[in-house]
Design a protein around this motif. Structure first.
Motif, PDB file in Angstrom:
ATOM      1  N   ALA A 112       0.841  -1.200   0.000  1.00  0.00           N
ATOM      2  CA  ALA A 112       0.000   0.000   0.000  1.00  0.00           C
ATOM      3  C   ALA A 112       0.878   1.253   0.000  1.00  0.00           C
ATOM      4  O   ALA A 112       1.615   1.492  -0.949  1.00  0.00           O
ATOM      5  N   THR A 113       0.887   2.015   1.094  1.00  0.00           N
ATOM      6  CA  THR A 113       1.643   3.265   1.131  1.00  0.00           C
ATOM      7  C   THR A 113       3.106   3.063   1.513  1.00  0.00           C
ATOM      8  O   THR A 113       3.883   4.022   1.525  1.00  0.00           O
ATOM      9  N   ASP A 114       3.506   1.842   1.845  1.00  0.00           N
ATOM     10  CA  ASP A 114       4.848   1.581   2.374  1.00  0.00           C
ATOM     11  C   ASP A 114       5.716   0.798   1.385  1.00  0.00           C
ATOM     12  O   ASP A 114       5.205   0.102   0.507  1.00  0.00           O
ATOM     13  N   LEU A 115       7.029   0.904   1.570  1.00  0.00           N
ATOM     14  CA  LEU A 115       7.994   0.051   0.879  1.00  0.00           C
ATOM     15  C   LEU A 115       8.603  -0.877   1.916  1.00  0.00           C
ATOM     16  O   LEU A 115       9.090  -0.419   2.957  1.00  0.00           O
ATOM     17  N   VAL A 116       8.577  -2.186   1.661  1.00  0.00           N
ATOM     18  CA  VAL A 116       9.154  -3.152   2.594  1.00  0.00           C
ATOM     19  C   VAL A 116      10.313  -3.875   1.909  1.00  0.00           C
ATOM     20  O   VAL A 116      10.330  -4.059   0.683  1.00  0.00           O
ATOM     21  N   VAL A 117      11.309  -4.254   2.708  1.00  0.00           N
ATOM     22  CA  VAL A 117      12.518  -4.890   2.198  1.00  0.00           C
ATOM     23  C   VAL A 117      12.735  -6.214   2.923  1.00  0.00           C
ATOM     24  O   VAL A 117      12.673  -6.271   4.155  1.00  0.00           O
ATOM     25  N   PHE A 118      12.997  -7.273   2.139  1.00  0.00           N
ATOM     26  CA  PHE A 118      13.229  -8.592   2.705  1.00  0.00           C
ATOM     27  C   PHE A 118      14.615  -9.103   2.321  1.00  0.00           C
ATOM     28  O   PHE A 118      15.069  -8.896   1.183  1.00  0.00           O
ATOM     29  N   ASP A 119      15.275  -9.758   3.255  1.00  0.00           N
ATOM     30  CA  ASP A 119      16.527 -10.453   2.984  1.00  0.00           C
ATOM     31  C   ASP A 119      16.156 -11.879   2.578  1.00  0.00           C
ATOM     32  O   ASP A 119      15.588 -12.637   3.364  1.00  0.00           O
ATOM     33  N   ILE A 120      16.472 -12.254   1.319  1.00  0.00           N
ATOM     34  CA  ILE A 120      16.127 -13.596   0.841  1.00  0.00           C
ATOM     35  C   ILE A 120      17.387 -14.411   0.553  1.00  0.00           C
ATOM     36  O   ILE A 120      17.356 -15.363  -0.227  1.00  0.00           O
ATOM     37  N   SER A 121      18.510 -14.011   1.173  1.00  0.00           N
ATOM     38  CA  SER A 121      19.764 -14.732   0.937  1.00  0.00           C
ATOM     39  C   SER A 121      19.648 -16.196   1.349  1.00  0.00           C
ATOM     40  O   SER A 121      20.266 -17.077   0.756  1.00  0.00           O
ATOM     41  N   ASP A 122      18.852 -16.449   2.384  1.00  0.00           N
ATOM     42  CA  ASP A 122      18.510 -17.820   2.772  1.00  0.00           C
ATOM     43  C   ASP A 122      17.015 -17.968   2.520  1.00  0.00           C
ATOM     44  O   ASP A 122      16.193 -17.505   3.296  1.00  0.00           O
ATOM     45  N   ILE A 123      16.671 -18.614   1.401  1.00  0.00           N
ATOM     46  CA  ILE A 123      15.268 -18.678   0.994  1.00  0.00           C
ATOM     47  C   ILE A 123      14.420 -19.427   2.009  1.00  0.00           C
ATOM     48  O   ILE A 123      13.198 -19.278   2.046  1.00  0.00           O
ATOM     49  N   ASN A 124      15.053 -20.229   2.858  1.00  0.00           N
ATOM     50  CA  ASN A 124      14.322 -20.963   3.881  1.00  0.00           C
ATOM     51  C   ASN A 124      14.170 -20.171   5.166  1.00  0.00           C
ATOM     52  O   ASN A 124      13.523 -20.625   6.118  1.00  0.00           O
ATOM     53  N   SER A 125      14.766 -18.978   5.187  1.00  0.00           N
ATOM     54  CA  SER A 125      14.669 -18.135   6.366  1.00  0.00           C
ATOM     55  C   SER A 125      14.577 -16.666   5.948  1.00  0.00           C
ATOM     56  O   SER A 125      15.413 -15.836   6.312  1.00  0.00           O
ATOM     57  N   ILE A 126      13.563 -16.359   5.156  1.00  0.00           N
ATOM     58  CA  ILE A 126      13.345 -14.992   4.676  1.00  0.00           C
ATOM     59  C   ILE A 126      12.998 -14.088   5.856  1.00  0.00           C
ATOM     60  O   ILE A 126      12.219 -14.460   6.739  1.00  0.00           O
ATOM     61  N   SER A 127      13.574 -12.876   5.857  1.00  0.00           N
ATOM     62  CA  SER A 127      13.303 -11.963   6.975  1.00  0.00           C
ATOM     63  C   SER A 127      13.018 -10.552   6.486  1.00  0.00           C
ATOM     64  O   SER A 127      13.605 -10.089   5.498  1.00  0.00           O
ATOM     65  N   LEU A 128      12.113  -9.882   7.177  1.00  0.00           N
ATOM     66  CA  LEU A 128      11.823  -8.476   6.917  1.00  0.00           C
ATOM     67  C   LEU A 128      12.906  -7.629   7.584  1.00  0.00           C
ATOM     68  O   LEU A 128      13.115  -7.741   8.795  1.00  0.00           O
ATOM     69  N   VAL A 129      13.599  -6.794   6.807  1.00  0.00           N
ATOM     70  CA  VAL A 129      14.703  -6.021   7.373  1.00  0.00           C
ATOM     71  C   VAL A 129      14.440  -4.514   7.404  1.00  0.00           C
ATOM     72  O   VAL A 129      15.138  -3.785   8.106  1.00  0.00           O
ATOM     73  N   GLU A 130      13.454  -4.045   6.651  1.00  0.00           N
ATOM     74  CA  GLU A 130      13.205  -2.602   6.641  1.00  0.00           C
ATOM     75  C   GLU A 130      11.793  -2.315   6.152  1.00  0.00           C
ATOM     76  O   GLU A 130      11.225  -3.067   5.344  1.00  0.00           O
ATOM     77  N   ARG A 131      11.215  -1.256   6.673  1.00  0.00           N
ATOM     78  CA  ARG A 131       9.932  -0.747   6.195  1.00  0.00           C
ATOM     79  C   ARG A 131      10.002   0.769   6.168  1.00  0.00           C
ATOM     80  O   ARG A 131      10.271   1.399   7.203  1.00  0.00           O
ATOM     81  N   LEU A 132       9.788   1.349   4.999  1.00  0.00           N
ATOM     82  CA  LEU A 132       9.692   2.801   4.871  1.00  0.00           C
ATOM     83  C   LEU A 132       8.211   3.149   4.808  1.00  0.00           C
ATOM     84  O   LEU A 132       7.519   2.779   3.851  1.00  0.00           O
ATOM     85  N   GLU A 133       7.724   3.850   5.814  1.00  0.00           N
ATOM     86  CA  GLU A 133       6.302   4.123   5.914  1.00  0.00           C
ATOM     87  C   GLU A 133       5.901   5.373   5.138  1.00  0.00           C
ATOM     88  O   GLU A 133       6.634   6.360   5.097  1.00  0.00           O
ATOM     89  N   ASP A 134       4.726   5.298   4.530  1.00  0.00           N
ATOM     90  CA  ASP A 134       4.107   6.448   3.862  1.00  0.00           C
ATOM     91  C   ASP A 134       5.012   7.082   2.810  1.00  0.00           C
ATOM     92  O   ASP A 134       5.113   8.311   2.720  1.00  0.00           O
ATOM     93  N   VAL A 135       5.650   6.251   1.998  1.00  0.00           N
ATOM     94  CA  VAL A 135       6.511   6.783   0.932  1.00  0.00           C
ATOM     95  C   VAL A 135       5.783   6.861  -0.401  1.00  0.00           C
ATOM     96  O   VAL A 135       6.251   7.514  -1.330  1.00  0.00           O
ATOM     97  N   PHE A 136       4.646   6.183  -0.507  1.00  0.00           N
ATOM     98  CA  PHE A 136       3.840   6.269  -1.719  1.00  0.00           C
ATOM     99  C   PHE A 136       2.609   7.096  -1.407  1.00  0.00           C
ATOM    100  O   PHE A 136       1.813   6.749  -0.523  1.00  0.00           O
ATOM    101  N   THR A 137       2.448   8.215  -2.120  1.00  0.00           N
ATOM    102  CA  THR A 137       1.339   9.112  -1.825  1.00  0.00           C
ATOM    103  C   THR A 137       0.037   8.627  -2.427  1.00  0.00           C
ATOM    104  O   THR A 137      -1.027   9.127  -2.094  1.00  0.00           O
TER     105      THR A 137
END
Length: 413
Positions: A112-137
């Protein structure tokens, strides 16, 4: 007996009164948003086991993986190390998601309004590493196509997010004898090692990664993120991009934006601030675009919610970026995405199947093969095989001398 006649009289008077009243009413398909608080929304990202796809969206390829979006809900991860037997291995729940891009094991997705970033270097242990809130108007509210009006009710734009829709039939007052048009609403909110590997999306994508920048486009606005630090992107700029933008393609230092009424060209010589160069205007129609050399190839789908009835493939001469011109036009039935591999142009013609054109001479492309037994929506021509999605199926083909040959078909539902 008199009582009976009195009852009938009252009955007909009632009908006449209702008919008179209803002359100013119209039966309208009204969409009402299903809402979630932003707090719950942002806490709902999760990595789970595979699940069924509800509504197949876009596809994206990275290394030996295929990512398939579940419209407005999340991303399915498919292990494609064996294209003959692809296997779903993970599901990333990302409410409000439409697009993704991947670079060096970091996956960027809109929520939606946010950009989220995932580390997928280990596809069996994907993790959310960052969320930029309200960056899409503005984000795609995914208003149902059948909706003729939208009732936002008492939506709290500051604290709530639309996560779905309920469509009901309601009597609504006519406005100038026309149905109420569906609105587009904006959200006024603030806002190093081995060889680099970037994934590849189809022609329906709105995200593009070029070197250290991620470019994203919405209905009318472009957001530019510096991703030099892959796990910590920075929003460097937002700017107007045109109107009714649907897709974005990058090639040779330029961004090509497909809109419902044309194609916009932007130079990224200054990567943090793309500069408008020109635009090519056509009649209104749904419009993905790809580029190869001095030519851009566009499909325009008419009918339904896409404008004109005519559906075509257009070839645009872009040798002079400041003055693109129409080089040729070819009739199609129901086109969506397209892709290029060497001298072959792949066109997804909806229910009319996958069509292959010889583009040795871009001014006179020739239809060479039609695979009419499939429904085709978008393609990704990889180095060794062709990915295509249509209906609820992911198709994979190997290249052969005079076309392609089916490797596998994987049901996505």
């Amino acid at each position: 007996m008199k009582l009976k006649y009195l009852f009938l009289s009252l009955f007909f008077i009632s009908i006449w009164s209702c008919d008179e009243k209803d002359l100013d009413l119209e039966l309208v398909q009204v969409a009402t948003p299903e809402l979630m608080t932003k707090t719950d929304f942002r806490n709902s990202v999760a990595i789970t086991v595979p699940k069924n796809i509800e509504k197949v969206g876009k596809i994206y390829a990275y290394k030996n993986y295929i990512f398939v979006s579940d419209v407005n809900k999340g991303v399915h991860v498919i292990d494609n190390s064996n294209p003959v037997l692809p296997k779903a291995i993970k599901y990333i729940n990302i409410p409000g998601n439409e697009d993704i891009s991947v670079k060096d094991d970091f996956l960027y997705a809109d929520s939606a309004t946010d950009l989220v970033v995932f580390d997928i270097s280990d596809i069996n242990s994907i993790s959310l590493v960052e969320r930029l809130e309200d960056v899409f108007t503005i984000y795609n509210y995914n208003i149902p196509i059948e909706a003729q009006a939208v009732d936002y009710g008492k939506m709290d734009y500051e604290n709530e997010i639309i996560v779905g829709w309920k469509v009901t039939s309601e009597w609504r007052k006519k406005i100038d004898n026309r149905l109420i048009a569906v609105e587009i609403i904006s959200n006024d909110v603030a806002f190093n090692s081995a060889e680099s590997v970037t994934g590849q999306g189809g022609s329906l994508a709105r995200f593009q990664i070029v070197e250290n920048y991620l470019y994203t486009v919405g209905n009318y606005q472009m957001a530019i993120f510096n991703i030099q630090s892959l796990s910590s992107p920075v929003l460097e700029n937002t700017q107007n991009a045109g109107w009714n933008i649907e897709t974005m393609f990058q090639a040779n230092g330029y961004l090509y934006l497909g809109s419902t009424n044309g194609m916009y060209i932007y130079s990224i010589e200054n990567p943090s601030s793309p500069e408008y160069v020109s635009e090519f205007t056509h009649w209104e129609g749904c419009d993905p675009v790809i580029v190869d050399g001095d030519y851009a190839y566009l499909t325009l789908r008419g009918g339904n919610d896409c404008g004109q009835e005519e559906s075509v493939l257009e070839v645009i001469d872009i040798s002079d970026k400041a003055a693109p011109i129409l080089a040729n036009r070819y009739e199609l039935q129901n086109p969506y995405g397209l892709g290029i591999k060497e001298n072959t142009l792949f066109v997804c013609d909806g229910t009319s199947g996958l069509k292959l054109f010889d583009k040795v001479d871009p001014l006179h492309v020739k239809l060479t093969k039609t695979y009419g037994d499939v429904q085709a929506k978008d393609v990704i021509p990889l180095e060794s095989n062709l990915l295509m999605v249509g209906g609820n199926t992911l198709y994979q083909y190997k290249y052969i001398e005079k076309g392609v040959e089916l490797l596998s078909s994987y049901t996505l539902k």
